[in-house]
Design an enzyme around this catalytic site. Structure first.
Site, PDB file in Angstrom:
ATOM      1  N   ILE A 174      48.142  -3.559 111.907  1.00  0.00           N
ATOM      2  CA  ILE A 174      49.275  -2.928 111.221  1.00  0.00           C
ATOM      3  C   ILE A 174      49.099  -1.414 111.200  1.00  0.00           C
ATOM      4  CG2 ILE A 174      50.036  -4.888 109.827  1.00  0.00           C
ATOM      5  CD1 ILE A 174      47.703  -2.199 108.423  1.00  0.00           C
ATOM      6  N   LEU A 214      39.001   1.510 105.830  1.00  0.00           N
ATOM      7  CA  LEU A 214      39.167   1.176 104.415  1.00  0.00           C
ATOM      8  C   LEU A 214      39.706   2.391 103.661  1.00  0.00           C
ATOM      9  CD1 LEU A 214      38.596  -1.472 102.806  1.00  0.00           C
ATOM     10  CD2 LEU A 214      36.633  -0.276 101.826  1.00  0.00           C
ATOM     11  N   ARG A 250      48.191   1.452 114.286  1.00  0.00           N
ATOM     12  CA  ARG A 250      48.877   2.043 115.432  1.00  0.00           C
ATOM     13  C   ARG A 250      48.459   1.271 116.668  1.00  0.00           C
ATOM     14  NH1 ARG A 250      51.938   4.044 112.502  1.00  0.00           N
ATOM     15  NH2 ARG A 250      52.542   6.222 112.245  1.00  0.00           N
ATOM     16  N   SER A 280      34.465   2.159 108.304  1.00  0.00           N
ATOM     17  CA  SER A 280      35.178   3.427 108.247  1.00  0.00           C
ATOM     18  C   SER A 280      34.239   4.498 108.779  1.00  0.00           C
ATOM     19  CB  SER A 280      35.613   3.759 106.811  1.00  0.00           C
ATOM     20  OG  SER A 280      36.631   2.877 106.382  1.00  0.00           O
ATOM     21  N   GLU A 331      55.673   1.505 122.103  1.00  0.00           N
ATOM     22  CA  GLU A 331      56.843   0.969 121.392  1.00  0.00           C
ATOM     23  C   GLU A 331      58.133   1.635 121.849  1.00  0.00           C
ATOM     24  OE1 GLU A 331      55.987   1.506 117.249  1.00  0.00           O
ATOM     25  OE2 GLU A 331      54.259   0.169 117.302  1.00  0.00           O
ATOM     26  N   ASP A 388      52.028  -5.767 114.530  1.00  0.00           N
ATOM     27  CA  ASP A 388      53.216  -5.049 114.086  1.00  0.00           C
ATOM     28  C   ASP A 388      53.415  -3.772 114.880  1.00  0.00           C
ATOM     29  OD1 ASP A 388      55.461  -4.553 112.374  1.00  0.00           O
ATOM     30  OD2 ASP A 388      54.247  -3.126 111.237  1.00  0.00           O
ATOM     31  N   ARG A 443      43.559   4.086 102.066  1.00  0.00           N
ATOM     32  CA  ARG A 443      44.479   3.655 101.012  1.00  0.00           C
ATOM     33  C   ARG A 443      45.032   2.261 101.286  1.00  0.00           C
ATOM     34  NH1 ARG A 443      45.999   9.199 101.867  1.00  0.00           N
ATOM     35  NH2 ARG A 443      45.805  10.487  99.994  1.00  0.00           N
ATOM     36  N   ILE A 444      45.556   2.067 102.496  1.00  0.00           N
ATOM     37  CA  ILE A 444      46.169   0.776 102.834  1.00  0.00           C
ATOM     38  C   ILE A 444      45.106  -0.298 102.982  1.00  0.00           C
ATOM     39  CG2 ILE A 444      47.491  -0.457 104.604  1.00  0.00           C
ATOM     40  CD1 ILE A 444      48.994   2.196 105.098  1.00  0.00           C
ATOM     41  N   HIS A 497      57.331  -3.238 114.345  1.00  0.00           N
ATOM     42  CA  HIS A 497      56.827  -2.113 113.551  1.00  0.00           C
ATOM     43  C   HIS A 497      57.616  -1.996 112.248  1.00  0.00           C
ATOM     44  CE1 HIS A 497      54.710   2.057 113.840  1.00  0.00           C
ATOM     45  NE2 HIS A 497      54.686   1.583 112.612  1.00  0.00           N
TER      46      HIS A 497
END
Length: 316
Positions: free
Chosen positions: A232, A154, A234, A176, A263, A258, A156-157, A281
């Site tokens: 979303i 939890l 890593r 968190s 990757e 994502d 910023r995003i 991504h």
């Protein structure tokens, strides 16, 4: 070569590449291993600033090959590809581009959330194949509103995602490293406890060694056969093998991804699954956000060149 203090590591947005080359005489690190090694042996000590992205970073060996490095200016919020521990030990400043991408990454999380639960991409393929005409109505999906949603990370995003989910009347819980005092969402003591108490688990934790496979097989099992996972953050944060195994065995209802562990390689088993949405991504991939990220990257570089500090340091 000794006048070129700025090293470009990996490709960057054209405006960033052109600016650091034109204004600072930046030199790009060669891509091939042999040329790279030769270049670093001859010129590694010449550079005191590296400009890179979250995809490439300045890893352990590269950082060691730059003995006079003083700053890593990172395009992107994630910096797990940079050896932050070595940077801290050596007094190397590391910057990233937080906040400017919060909205677009959160929007991507919500898009995946709606897509996976309602089967939007799968239904699109259903229509394009002619199945609506030949097979009748598309199978029923899952209601998206009112779900119990767990947010892993939890920050910023994560908080922006949570605010968007409030509009869907979702019950929100989170895990968190420490409880966040300024929110009223329920705190779970572990990822497994979080997964056990939600219908959808959204992974928004920072990458890096501390969070590697934080979502493990036990956490996925706790989410259960009616649960959904959205990532979303890593790819390294989720045990990808355990995730694929659970999806193939029907021990998880679906996933929206994502990001991936290697990757741009995506597990082949996922490609045929209609209950999985796969994105390349693109969380922050809008013209507006990438322009803001580029502007902040260049502002950090200018600030460091001018006064030895950056606007958005990763650690003080």
């Amino acid at each position: 070569m000794k006048n070129n203090a700025v090293l470009q590591v990996g490709p960057l947005m054209p405006i960033v590449q052109d600016t650091i080359a034109g204004d600072y005489g930046a030199v790009r690190l060669p891509d091939s291993a042999q040329a790279r090694d030769e270049f670093l042996r001859e010129h590694g000590a010449s550079f005191d600033i590296a400009v890179t992205s979250g995809k490439f970073g300045v890893g352990t060996e590269l950082m060691r090959a730059l003995p006079n490095l003083r700053a890593v200016i990172n395009f992107g919020v994630g910096y797990d590809t940079t050896d932050a521990a070595q940077a801290l030990e050596r007094g190397i400043t590391v910057s990233n581009t937080p906040d400017v991408l919060n909205d677009c990454v959160a929007d991507t999380a919500i898009a995946l959330y709606l897509d996976v639960l309602r089967g939007i991409s799968s239904a699109d393929r259903f229509v394009r194949r002619g199945d609506w005409l030949n097979k009748g109505n598309y199978p029923l999906a899952t209601k998206a509103s009112g779900k119990r949603v767990g947010i892993l990370g939890l920050g910023r995003i994560g908080r922006v995602i949570a605010r968007r989910l409030e509009a869907f009347d979702c019950g929100i819980s989170y895990h968190s490293r420490h409880p966040v005092t300024e929110v009223s969402y329920r705190y779970a003591a572990s990822p497994q406890e979080l997964a056990a108490g939600c219908d959808v688990l959204i992974v928004a934790a920072a990458g890096g060694p501390d969070s590697e496979k934080l979502v493990d097989a036990d956490t996925i099992a706790a989410l259960g056969p009616k649960g959904y996972l959205i990532n979303i953050a890593r790819g390294s944060v989720v045990d990808e093998d355990a995730l694929v195994s659970a999806l193939l065995a029907g021990r998880l209802a679906g996933a929206g991804l994502d990001v991936f562990a290697e990757e741009p390689k995506v597990p082949e088993d996922l490609l045929a699954l209609d209950n999985v949405v796969l994105l390349p991504h693109l969380g922050s991939g809008t013209h507006e956000t990438r322009a803001a990220m580029a502007e902040l990257t260049l502002a950090n570089l200018r600030s460091f060149v001018d006064n030895g500090t950056v606007l958005t340091p990763v650690h003080a």
